[in-house]
Structures are given as C-alpha cells and as structure tokens.
Scaffold this motif. Structure first.
Motif, mmCIF file in Angstrom:
data_model
loop_
_atom_site.group_PDB
_atom_site.id
_atom_site.type_symbol
_atom_site.label_atom_id
_atom_site.label_comp_id
_atom_site.label_asym_id
_atom_site.label_seq_id
_atom_site.Cartn_x
_atom_site.Cartn_y
_atom_site.Cartn_z
ATOM 1 N N GLY A 125 38.515 48.589 41.910
ATOM 2 C CA GLY A 125 39.911 48.067 42.378
ATOM 3 C C GLY A 125 40.627 49.778 41.984
ATOM 4 N N SER A 126 41.273 50.038 42.959
ATOM 5 C CA SER A 126 42.603 50.863 42.599
ATOM 6 C C SER A 126 43.514 50.266 41.487
ATOM 7 N N SER A 127 44.485 50.508 40.627
ATOM 8 C CA SER A 127 44.949 49.518 40.427
ATOM 9 C C SER A 127 46.394 49.809 41.725
ATOM 10 N N SER A 128 47.031 49.843 42.677
ATOM 11 C CA SER A 128 47.667 49.652 44.120
ATOM 12 C C SER A 128 47.206 48.492 44.520
ATOM 13 N N GLU A 129 45.471 48.108 44.692
ATOM 14 C CA GLU A 129 44.900 47.456 45.473
ATOM 15 C C GLU A 129 44.710 46.435 44.969
ATOM 16 N N ILE A 130 44.536 46.441 42.864
ATOM 17 C CA ILE A 130 44.189 45.416 42.361
ATOM 18 C C ILE A 130 45.820 44.375 42.788
ATOM 19 N N PHE A 131 46.957 45.529 42.333
ATOM 20 C CA PHE A 131 48.384 44.395 42.368
ATOM 21 C C PHE A 131 48.865 43.842 43.395
ATOM 22 N N HIS A 132 48.251 44.329 44.716
ATOM 23 C CA HIS A 132 48.983 43.337 45.588
ATOM 24 C C HIS A 132 47.371 42.226 45.709
ATOM 25 N N LYS A 133 46.496 42.230 45.283
ATOM 26 C CA LYS A 133 45.274 41.437 45.078
ATOM 27 C C LYS A 133 45.851 39.737 44.563
ATOM 28 N N PHE A 134 46.654 41.061 43.074
ATOM 29 C CA PHE A 134 47.060 39.506 42.000
ATOM 30 C C PHE A 134 48.335 39.155 42.380
ATOM 31 N N GLU A 135 49.321 39.549 43.469
ATOM 32 C CA GLU A 135 50.383 39.672 43.655
ATOM 33 C C GLU A 135 50.445 38.099 44.841
ATOM 34 N N SER A 136 49.105 38.082 45.318
ATOM 35 C CA SER A 136 48.627 37.805 46.636
ATOM 36 C C SER A 136 48.196 35.744 46.175
ATOM 37 N N GLU A 137 48.175 36.323 44.302
ATOM 38 C CA GLU A 137 47.366 34.562 43.966
ATOM 39 C C GLU A 137 45.265 34.555 44.314
ATOM 40 N N ALA A 138 45.408 36.157 44.868
ATOM 41 C CA ALA A 138 43.529 36.317 44.691
ATOM 42 C C ALA A 138 42.795 36.480 43.729
ATOM 43 N N LEU A 139 43.959 36.519 42.419
ATOM 44 C CA LEU A 139 43.402 37.245 41.016
ATOM 45 C C LEU A 139 43.980 36.902 40.017
ATOM 46 N N ASP A 140 43.591 36.549 38.375
ATOM 47 C CA ASP A 140 44.780 35.517 37.624
ATOM 48 C C ASP A 140 45.163 36.226 36.723
ATOM 49 N N ALA A 141 44.516 37.768 36.237
ATOM 50 C CA ALA A 141 44.821 38.815 35.901
ATOM 51 C C ALA A 141 44.456 40.554 36.424
ATOM 52 N N ALA A 142 45.013 40.797 35.546
ATOM 53 C CA ALA A 142 44.192 42.907 36.351
ATOM 54 C C ALA A 142 44.761 43.451 34.612
ATOM 55 N N LEU A 143 43.880 43.658 34.853
ATOM 56 C CA LEU A 143 43.900 45.250 34.633
ATOM 57 C C LEU A 143 43.767 47.004 34.863
ATOM 58 N N ILE A 144 45.658 47.570 34.622
ATOM 59 C CA ILE A 144 45.362 48.292 35.536
ATOM 60 C C ILE A 144 46.863 49.515 35.029
ATOM 61 N N VAL A 145 47.059 50.386 35.397
ATOM 62 C CA VAL A 145 47.821 51.337 34.829
ATOM 63 C C VAL A 145 49.479 50.633 35.122
ATOM 64 N N GLU A 146 50.503 50.829 34.235
ATOM 65 C CA GLU A 146 51.505 50.231 34.706
ATOM 66 C C GLU A 146 52.054 50.391 35.491
ATOM 67 N N PRO A 147 52.896 49.341 37.267
ATOM 68 C CA PRO A 147 52.800 49.975 37.332
ATOM 69 C C PRO A 147 54.443 50.422 37.657
ATOM 70 N N PRO A 148 54.593 51.439 38.904
ATOM 71 C CA PRO A 148 55.170 52.770 38.492
ATOM 72 C C PRO A 148 57.061 51.415 39.705
ATOM 73 N N PHE A 149 57.359 50.637 39.140
ATOM 74 C CA PHE A 149 58.180 50.139 39.707
ATOM 75 C C PHE A 149 58.149 49.140 39.105
ATOM 76 N N VAL A 150 60.222 48.624 38.913
ATOM 77 C CA VAL A 150 59.842 46.849 38.340
ATOM 78 C C VAL A 150 59.951 45.947 38.318
ATOM 79 N N LEU A 151 58.602 45.199 37.521
ATOM 80 C CA LEU A 151 57.650 44.592 37.984
ATOM 81 C C LEU A 151 58.867 42.955 38.420
ATOM 82 N N PRO A 152 58.707 41.808 39.246
ATOM 83 C CA PRO A 152 59.878 40.658 39.428
ATOM 84 C C PRO A 152 59.596 39.856 37.267
ATOM 85 N N LYS A 153 60.165 38.945 37.284
ATOM 86 C CA LYS A 153 60.377 38.078 36.721
ATOM 87 C C LYS A 153 59.318 37.175 35.643
#
Length: 283
Positions: A125-153
């Motif tokens: 998927g795209s980085s943004s799509e994968i990030f949202h799936k990871f955020e909702s815990e539909a994924l265990d980890a992700a290989l993506i482009v560095e997010p353009p915002f500060v991540l939660p701790k």
C-alpha cells in the motif's frame, strides 16, 4: 454472540455474495446463510438485502459494521498478544512496493532460518494507507516513508535506508522530455516536487502518479523523465534508465513499530533482517 458468525457476515458484506464468502471461509453458502440468520434472530433486525445479483447490508447492518469490525480486530489482537513471546504465528507487515522489493527477500530468509513457524504476511500500500492500518492495529509493523509529522510516543520509526533524490532519464534520452511526476500528495512525493521546482520553474508535466516502479518503466520506455528517490532495486530492475543525484535531499524509508513491542523476539529478527542495530531503541 458467536464471533465466527460475525466474521461470516463481514465477509459477505465485503465481497457482496454469500457464495463468494463461503468459498473464502471454506464453508457452504447454506452455512453462511444460517450464520447470518442466527445473528438476525439474536439482534432482532435484518442484516442483509439482495439487490440483483449482489447482497448488500441493510441500514441496521451498516450502523453495526464498525462494531463488528472492532470485534474482529480485538480477536486478532488477542491471538497476536498470545504469540508475542513465541516465534510462531502470523506477523503482519505493511510495506510500500519499493520496500517489498528491497527488503522482503532478506526478511524471508532470516525468518525461514530462525523462525520457521512465523508466517510473514506482507500487505502492500501507500505510506499513508499503511500508517492508518498500523495505527488501528491491523498491522504489527510497517516499512514506509518517514511520516511528515511527529509520531505518538507509543510508536517508533527507525530509518532503514536513506534514498538520494535525483533525475531519472532514459539511457538514450530524447529532446525536451516531459516530466512524469511522483505524486505530490504522497509522503515522499512532496520533497521530489520541491526539488523539481528548484530545477525548473515551470516543468512540462506528462502525468502524475504515486507508483514509482510504473514511473521508472515509463522513463525506461522513453516517455519522459522523472525526479525520484533512488531505492536499492531501481537500476537493477530498470537498467534502461540513468540516475543522476541532484543535491543532498533524500527520502527516508524505515521500520514503524510499537514501542511496547521492542523486546518481542520476532521484532528482533525483523531488525536483524533489515540490518538495524540490535538493542537500540530510537527516541
């Protein structure tokens, strides 16, 4: 409420057919129909309607779908939690397409040697799509482009590869080739667009897309030129192109994971397969 019945209902809604859902779940269409009927009897509402050849959710079903999906995610999460300290089960890794080509073979090799009971499930998927799936815990980890915002701790991003930006051209370039633009809305595309604007004030654009391999193929076919990041497999898979770095700009690709999972054995193997230092927790 039987969670298996909920899973069958969600499958019918997703594919729009009792028969297709039955094939997906290795059941008969009659068994799927019985499961849906049991849910309808328990909830005292109709859940499915037939529209021509398709089966669609009723308004009541649509209202309940977010909760049904949440139930399925919780069940999947419980299974994953039980497997955390053991090298077995399914590991769900989201990855952008170039990262799959660059890193998947090494990951598969490490897991096959060190954790043969772990099944690696790669989800593109795209980085943004994968990030949202990871955020909702539909994924265990992700290989993506560095997010353009500060991540939660609670999340950790570790850079796996720094990919220089440069101009990709055919080996035998034509005159005044137009640009094939890496999608400006993509996480890695905005930096490429900014670099292109520094090169040319009014670039002539052929088309724009968030599909790096397709862009590289079009460049190799002589249809245009492009300003892209150089991923590891670029020139290996597209030898009919030439890459010329333009400045110090780069696209960072890395591993996104949960801080709570840093000591999981499977995460340690994942980092090993990606060439990341062991025992280091990024800030």
């Amino acid at each position: 409420m039987d969670i298996r019945f909920v899973e069958s209902l969600v499958a019918v809604v997703e594919v729009g057919s009792l028969a297709a859902a039955a094939r997906q779940q290795n059941l008969t269409a009659a068994a799927i129909s019985q499961r849906v009927a049991a849910l309808e009897a328990e909830l005292h509402v109709a859940l499915l309607l037939r529209e021509g050849r398709r089966v669609v959710p009723t308004p009541d079903c649509e209202a309940l779908l977010p909760d049904f999906n949440r139930m399925l995610r919780i069940r999947a999460g419980l299974k994953q939690r039980l497997m955390q300290g053991r090298l077995k089960g399914t590991f769900r890794l989201g990855a952008i397409s170039t990262a799959i080509g660059d890193y998947a073979p090494g990951l598969v090799e490490v897991l096959r040697a060190e954790a043969p009971e772990v099944e690696l499930s790669l989800m593109p998927g795209s980085s943004s799509e994968i990030f949202h799936k990871f955020e909702s815990e539909a994924l265990d980890a992700a290989l993506i482009v560095e997010p353009p915002f500060v991540l939660p701790k609670s999340m950790v991003f570790e850079v796996v590869g720094r990919q220089p930006l440069g101009l990709l051209t055919p080996k035998e370039p034509g005159q005044d080739l137009p640009y094939i633009v890496y999608g400006r809305e993509a996480w890695g595309g905005s930096a490429c667009w900014a670099a292109l604007e520094r090169l040319e004030t009014a670039p002539r654009i052929l088309c724009e897309m968030d599909a790096l391999e397709t862009i590289a193929q079009m460049v190799g076919d002589g249809l245009g030129q492009a300003l892209l990041p150089r991923w590891e497999g670029l020139l290996r898979h597209f030898p009919q192109t030439c890459f010329a770095p333009i400045d110090a700009s780069a696209r960072n690709v890395g591993l996104l994971s949960w801080r709570r999972d840093r000591d999981r054995p499977v995460m340690e193997l994942l980092r090993q397969g990606l060439g990341l230092a062991q025992g280091v927790t990024p800030s």
